[in-house]
Every structure is written in C-alpha cells, then in structure tokens.
Design a protein around this motif. Structure first.
Motif, PDB file in Angstrom:
ATOM      1  N   HIS A  55      -3.062   2.354   3.155  1.00  0.00           N
ATOM      2  CA  HIS A  55      -3.702   1.090   3.517  1.00  0.00           C
ATOM      3  C   HIS A  55      -4.922   0.823   2.634  1.00  0.00           C
ATOM      4  O   HIS A  55      -5.206  -0.334   2.285  1.00  0.00           O
ATOM      5  CB  HIS A  55      -4.096   1.110   4.990  1.00  0.00           C
ATOM      6  N   VAL A  56      -5.637   1.884   2.252  1.00  0.00           N
ATOM      7  CA  VAL A  56      -6.770   1.732   1.345  1.00  0.00           C
ATOM      8  C   VAL A  56      -6.287   1.249  -0.020  1.00  0.00           C
ATOM      9  O   VAL A  56      -6.895   0.361  -0.637  1.00  0.00           O
ATOM     10  CB  VAL A  56      -7.544   3.058   1.220  1.00  0.00           C
ATOM     11  N   VAL A  57      -5.189   1.823  -0.501  1.00  0.00           N
ATOM     12  CA  VAL A  57      -4.629   1.399  -1.786  1.00  0.00           C
ATOM     13  C   VAL A  57      -4.299  -0.084  -1.751  1.00  0.00           C
ATOM     14  O   VAL A  57      -4.614  -0.840  -2.686  1.00  0.00           O
ATOM     15  CB  VAL A  57      -3.366   2.224  -2.126  1.00  0.00           C
ATOM     16  N   ARG A  58      -3.680  -0.538  -0.675  1.00  0.00           N
ATOM     17  CA  ARG A  58      -3.317  -1.952  -0.551  1.00  0.00           C
ATOM     18  C   ARG A  58      -4.557  -2.846  -0.578  1.00  0.00           C
ATOM     19  O   ARG A  58      -4.578  -3.874  -1.263  1.00  0.00           O
ATOM     20  CB  ARG A  58      -2.550  -2.173   0.756  1.00  0.00           C
ATOM     21  N   GLU A  59      -5.601  -2.444   0.157  1.00  0.00           N
ATOM     22  CA  GLU A  59      -6.813  -3.267   0.213  1.00  0.00           C
ATOM     23  C   GLU A  59      -7.523  -3.312  -1.138  1.00  0.00           C
ATOM     24  O   GLU A  59      -8.044  -4.356  -1.537  1.00  0.00           O
ATOM     25  CB  GLU A  59      -7.764  -2.727   1.289  1.00  0.00           C
ATOM     26  N   LEU A  60      -7.546  -2.206  -1.856  1.00  0.00           N
ATOM     27  CA  LEU A  60      -8.178  -2.188  -3.175  1.00  0.00           C
ATOM     28  C   LEU A  60      -7.374  -3.031  -4.171  1.00  0.00           C
ATOM     29  O   LEU A  60      -7.942  -3.750  -4.995  1.00  0.00           O
ATOM     30  CB  LEU A  60      -8.305  -0.749  -3.679  1.00  0.00           C
ATOM     31  N   LEU A  64       3.837   3.328  -3.031  1.00  0.00           N
ATOM     32  CA  LEU A  64       2.524   2.739  -3.260  1.00  0.00           C
ATOM     33  C   LEU A  64       2.535   1.698  -4.379  1.00  0.00           C
ATOM     34  O   LEU A  64       1.734   0.753  -4.376  1.00  0.00           O
ATOM     35  CB  LEU A  64       1.506   3.832  -3.621  1.00  0.00           C
ATOM     36  N   GLN A  65       3.416   1.861  -5.340  1.00  0.00           N
ATOM     37  CA  GLN A  65       3.376   1.014  -6.528  1.00  0.00           C
ATOM     38  C   GLN A  65       3.599  -0.476  -6.250  1.00  0.00           C
ATOM     39  O   GLN A  65       2.927  -1.324  -6.848  1.00  0.00           O
ATOM     40  CB  GLN A  65       4.367   1.530  -7.567  1.00  0.00           C
ATOM     41  N   PRO A  66       4.495  -0.851  -5.346  1.00  0.00           N
ATOM     42  CA  PRO A  66       4.671  -2.287  -5.066  1.00  0.00           C
ATOM     43  C   PRO A  66       3.483  -2.925  -4.342  1.00  0.00           C
ATOM     44  O   PRO A  66       3.480  -4.138  -4.123  1.00  0.00           O
ATOM     45  CB  PRO A  66       5.931  -2.322  -4.180  1.00  0.00           C
ATOM     46  N   MET A  67       2.468  -2.140  -3.978  1.00  0.00           N
ATOM     47  CA  MET A  67       1.306  -2.703  -3.297  1.00  0.00           C
ATOM     48  C   MET A  67       0.400  -3.476  -4.253  1.00  0.00           C
ATOM     49  O   MET A  67      -0.530  -4.159  -3.813  1.00  0.00           O
ATOM     50  CB  MET A  67       0.512  -1.596  -2.601  1.00  0.00           C
ATOM     51  N   GLY A  68       0.649  -3.344  -5.555  1.00  0.00           N
ATOM     52  CA  GLY A  68      -0.126  -4.080  -6.538  1.00  0.00           C
ATOM     53  C   GLY A  68       0.782  -4.744  -7.547  1.00  0.00           C
ATOM     54  O   GLY A  68       2.012  -4.670  -7.445  1.00  0.00           O
ATOM     55  N   ALA A  69       0.181  -5.386  -8.534  1.00  0.00           N
ATOM     56  CA  ALA A  69       0.967  -5.963  -9.619  1.00  0.00           C
ATOM     57  C   ALA A  69       1.532  -4.836 -10.477  1.00  0.00           C
ATOM     58  O   ALA A  69       1.168  -3.663 -10.320  1.00  0.00           O
ATOM     59  CB  ALA A  69       0.079  -6.884 -10.454  1.00  0.00           C
ATOM     60  N   VAL A  70       2.419  -5.178 -11.401  1.00  0.00           N
ATOM     61  CA  VAL A  70       3.030  -4.166 -12.263  1.00  0.00           C
ATOM     62  C   VAL A  70       1.944  -3.409 -13.019  1.00  0.00           C
ATOM     63  O   VAL A  70       1.102  -4.010 -13.703  1.00  0.00           O
ATOM     64  CB  VAL A  70       4.007  -4.825 -13.268  1.00  0.00           C
ATOM     65  N   GLY A  71       1.930  -2.099 -12.857  1.00  0.00           N
ATOM     66  CA  GLY A  71       0.968  -1.249 -13.547  1.00  0.00           C
ATOM     67  C   GLY A  71      -0.384  -1.140 -12.874  1.00  0.00           C
ATOM     68  O   GLY A  71      -1.236  -0.370 -13.325  1.00  0.00           O
ATOM     69  N   GLN A  94     -12.366   6.446  20.946  1.00  0.00           N
ATOM     70  CA  GLN A  94     -12.634   5.049  20.603  1.00  0.00           C
ATOM     71  C   GLN A  94     -11.662   4.656  19.503  1.00  0.00           C
ATOM     72  O   GLN A  94     -12.042   4.496  18.343  1.00  0.00           O
ATOM     73  CB  GLN A  94     -14.091   4.880  20.152  1.00  0.00           C
ATOM     74  N   PRO A  95     -10.363   4.535  19.839  1.00  0.00           N
ATOM     75  CA  PRO A  95      -9.320   4.340  18.826  1.00  0.00           C
ATOM     76  C   PRO A  95      -9.601   3.170  17.895  1.00  0.00           C
ATOM     77  O   PRO A  95     -10.005   2.085  18.327  1.00  0.00           O
ATOM     78  CB  PRO A  95      -8.061   4.085  19.676  1.00  0.00           C
ATOM     79  N   VAL A  96      -9.381   3.405  16.599  1.00  0.00           N
ATOM     80  CA  VAL A  96      -9.681   2.399  15.592  1.00  0.00           C
ATOM     81  C   VAL A  96      -8.430   2.126  14.764  1.00  0.00           C
ATOM     82  O   VAL A  96      -7.713   3.056  14.364  1.00  0.00           O
ATOM     83  CB  VAL A  96     -10.857   2.853  14.704  1.00  0.00           C
ATOM     84  N   TYR A  97      -8.161   0.849  14.516  1.00  0.00           N
ATOM     85  CA  TYR A  97      -6.959   0.423  13.805  1.00  0.00           C
ATOM     86  C   TYR A  97      -7.072   0.780  12.324  1.00  0.00           C
ATOM     87  O   TYR A  97      -8.102   0.550  11.683  1.00  0.00           O
ATOM     88  CB  TYR A  97      -6.760  -1.077  13.980  1.00  0.00           C
ATOM     89  N   VAL A  98      -6.000   1.337  11.780  1.00  0.00           N
ATOM     90  CA  VAL A  98      -6.007   1.816  10.400  1.00  0.00           C
ATOM     91  C   VAL A  98      -6.342   0.710   9.402  1.00  0.00           C
ATOM     92  O   VAL A  98      -7.034   0.949   8.396  1.00  0.00           O
ATOM     93  CB  VAL A  98      -4.656   2.490  10.047  1.00  0.00           C
ATOM     94  N   ASP A  99      -5.886  -0.511   9.642  1.00  0.00           N
ATOM     95  CA  ASP A  99      -6.196  -1.617   8.734  1.00  0.00           C
ATOM     96  C   ASP A  99      -7.697  -1.905   8.695  1.00  0.00           C
ATOM     97  O   ASP A  99      -8.243  -2.291   7.651  1.00  0.00           O
ATOM     98  CB  ASP A  99      -5.441  -2.884   9.151  1.00  0.00           C
ATOM     99  N   ASP A 100      -8.367  -1.739   9.833  1.00  0.00           N
ATOM    100  CA  ASP A 100      -9.808  -1.972   9.877  1.00  0.00           C
ATOM    101  C   ASP A 100     -10.560  -0.887   9.108  1.00  0.00           C
ATOM    102  O   ASP A 100     -11.557  -1.167   8.437  1.00  0.00           O
ATOM    103  CB  ASP A 100     -10.293  -2.023  11.329  1.00  0.00           C
ATOM    104  N   VAL A 101     -10.097   0.349   9.202  1.00  0.00           N
ATOM    105  CA  VAL A 101     -10.714   1.442   8.441  1.00  0.00           C
ATOM    106  C   VAL A 101     -10.529   1.210   6.945  1.00  0.00           C
ATOM    107  O   VAL A 101     -11.463   1.356   6.150  1.00  0.00           O
ATOM    108  CB  VAL A 101     -10.116   2.806   8.848  1.00  0.00           C
TER     109      VAL A 101
END
Length: 321
Positions: free
Chosen positions: A17-22, A42-49, A186-193
């Motif tokens: 999820h961090v990779v996607r946000e970055l 992980l690779q499709p989370m960004g543009a080519v390369g 105090q459960p925290v959603y992974v997307d928020d982290v």
C-alpha cells in the motif's frame, strides 16, 4: 518522477500500500524485498519502469548499501510477528534497522521513515516489543531527524488478525479470548497508514519525532471478535483463556513451528504482547490529526473483505452491522 524512494519490506501487507501511495505521488520506487520473483504484483502500481524490484535483505549491511545507492529517501517497513529460520527478532527488527539507519546516514539520506509499532518498549519481556524499541533507537541514533511511525493493529484485506479469526470460524465451534479478551486495541486501516507514510516522505506533514497511529475506535479483544462474527453472520462461543494457559499453548506452538509443515496459531511472545493495551498514547506523540488524515472506521471497511467468510460468501444475505 525525479525522486527515488527505497522501500524495504515493499511486498508486505503494509508495504504494498505504501508503494501504491508513493507511485501516485510520482516517486520512483525501488522495492527492496528478499524474493523479487514473488513481488511482481507491485510493478503495475506505477507507470512502466516506475516501480523497480530489487533483491535485498536488511540482515546484511552490504545488501542495504546496494538498495540505498542513489536513493533520495527511504522507508523501512520490515518486521516479523514470529521467528522462522534465520528471521530472528534481533537480526531483523534491531540489527536490520541499524543497518538502514547507518547506511542512510553515510549516504546523506535524511528523509527516512521507519515503521515500528505501538508497544515498542526497551524494557518489555516480549522479544518483539523490545527489538522494535531497539530498532527505533538505532534509527534515531544514526539519523536524528528520522520519523518513527507506530501503528496499532493494522486491518485490511490481507491482515493477519481479522482474517485469522474469521478463518477459524469455518472449523472451530469456539474462539479463544486470551486473557479474558480484555486487551484494548485501536485498529487502524492499512490505507490510512500508507497514506501517512507517503505524506511524511513527501513533506506534506511535519517530519521528525514519533507518530502513533490508531483508528477512531478503541475496542477490546472480545469486542473485535464480536464485531467480526456479526459481519460474517456466524455464531461462535467466545471462551476466556487465562494468560498462563495461553502461554502454555504458545510454548507448544513454538515447538511445533520448528517443523516445516506446521504453522503455530499463536506464539508465547505474542501472548506476552496481549498483556498490554495497544492504543495511542495520551501525550508526547503526534497522531493522524497532525497529518490531516481522518482514519476509516472498522464498520466501513471490514465488510468489504470479510464477506468471504459468510456461509455463502458474497451470495449470503447482507448482515446488518
């Protein structure tokens, strides 16, 4: 895409999820993982390369040096919940963090975010909590301006908490309430982290110091299981299990886990962790409020992935929450 961020532990539950946000923020991401062939998702989370897979193991300093070569920023997410093989608490959470901090310092990388955990304590009798604290100290000794992020128990589609207990309901007539189920989370959603980590890397929030991240609700262990059962529409007895009995179970699990085909449901060290509440400190730390993030609730997220544990899966009648 001029800035390069090395993310250690990129293929893990939080890491993906961090990779996607970055990537969304147009960073180039070097995904430093032990097994790149298992991280191609992980690779499709960004543009080519944009997302580069890189073999690295933070137990070895030279491997960390290679992964950080030319990087502008670093995120360290590596941690383990139980020891397996060469993956030991000391070598991964303390020694590995030391390698990351020292190499960042040697390379002039001041933009460093280290993800630890609420409950990190140098005096804890839990190896997990103690080495988390040792890792934090090693990071700050090397890079005093680094940011430490301590989430509470993290939930999401690939989590190891709600999924584990929901899975147990398929076979078990009852679920154990370790220590009577009184431990507070105090459960925290992974997307928020992940959003929090990316904002810190991007300088969108004050950096440096310690952030403790918890969701909007504080629930006991028992209340977490009750909510999970309500969402999946199953009735199971919740049986209190005293800490001494759970410790014996964990000790037996530790022995069984040494066999290659056995996965322990709980370890003795995890039982020690459950003796202490896992909630955000009342003072001395920064929180989601300092990041400008309003965290998601359990009710809003759990039904989106726990539906598969209903008796008829996605085709089960909706269960009111």
């Amino acid at each position: 895409m001029s800035k390069l961020v090395t993310v250690f532990g990129a293929s893990g539950f939080v890491g993906r999820h961090v990779v996607r946000e970055l990537a969304r923020r147009s960073y180039r991401v070097r995904a430093a993982v032990r097994r790149p062939h298992q991280a191609v998702f992980l690779q499709p989370m960004g543009a080519v390369g944009q997302v580069q897979l890189f073999q690295s193991n933070i137990r070895y300093r030279s491997s960390v040096e290679d992964a950080l070569h030319g990087a502008d920023a670093c995120v360290n997410l590596v941690g383990i919940l139980a020891e397996t093989g060469k993956q030991k608490f000391g070598s991964v959470q303390a020694g590995g963090a030391r390698h990351v901090g020292e190499v960042c310092a040697a390379n002039g990388i001041a933009n460093l975010v280290h993800v630890s955990a609420i409950g990190a304590d140098p005096d804890s009798d839990s190896d997990y909590a103690r080495t988390k604290a040792e890792g934090e100290k090693a990071i700050l000794d090397a890079v005093p301006g680094a940011t430490i992020v301590r989430p509470s128990i993290v939930f999401g589609k690939q989590d190891d908490f709600f999924n584990r207990f929901a899975g147990m309901t398929r076979l078990a007539p009852a679920l154990p309430l370790i220590g009577g189920g009184k431990t507070k989370f105090q459960p925290v959603y992974v997307d928020d982290v992940a959003d929090a980590v990316a904002r810190l890397v991007a300088g969108e929030a004050p950096t440096g110091g310690i952030y403790e991240l918890g969701g909007p609700e504080v629930l006991t262990f028992k209340e977490c299981l009750q909510l999970m059962l309500k969402i999946i529409g199953r009735k199971r007895a919740l049986v209190p299990l005293p800490f001494f009995a759970a410790s014996m179970m964990g000790r037996a699990g530790d022995i069984a886990a040494k066999l290659p085909i056995v996965q322990s449901p709980i370890t003795e060290d995890q039982v020690k962790l459950l003796k202490r509440d896992n909630v955000v400190s009342s003072q001395g730390v920064k929180t989601f409020a300092d990041l400008g993030i309003t965290p998601d609730t359990l009710d809003a997220v759990l039904p989106t992935y726990l539906f598969r544990y209903r008796s008829h899966g996605q085709f089960s009648p909706e269960v009111p929450v």
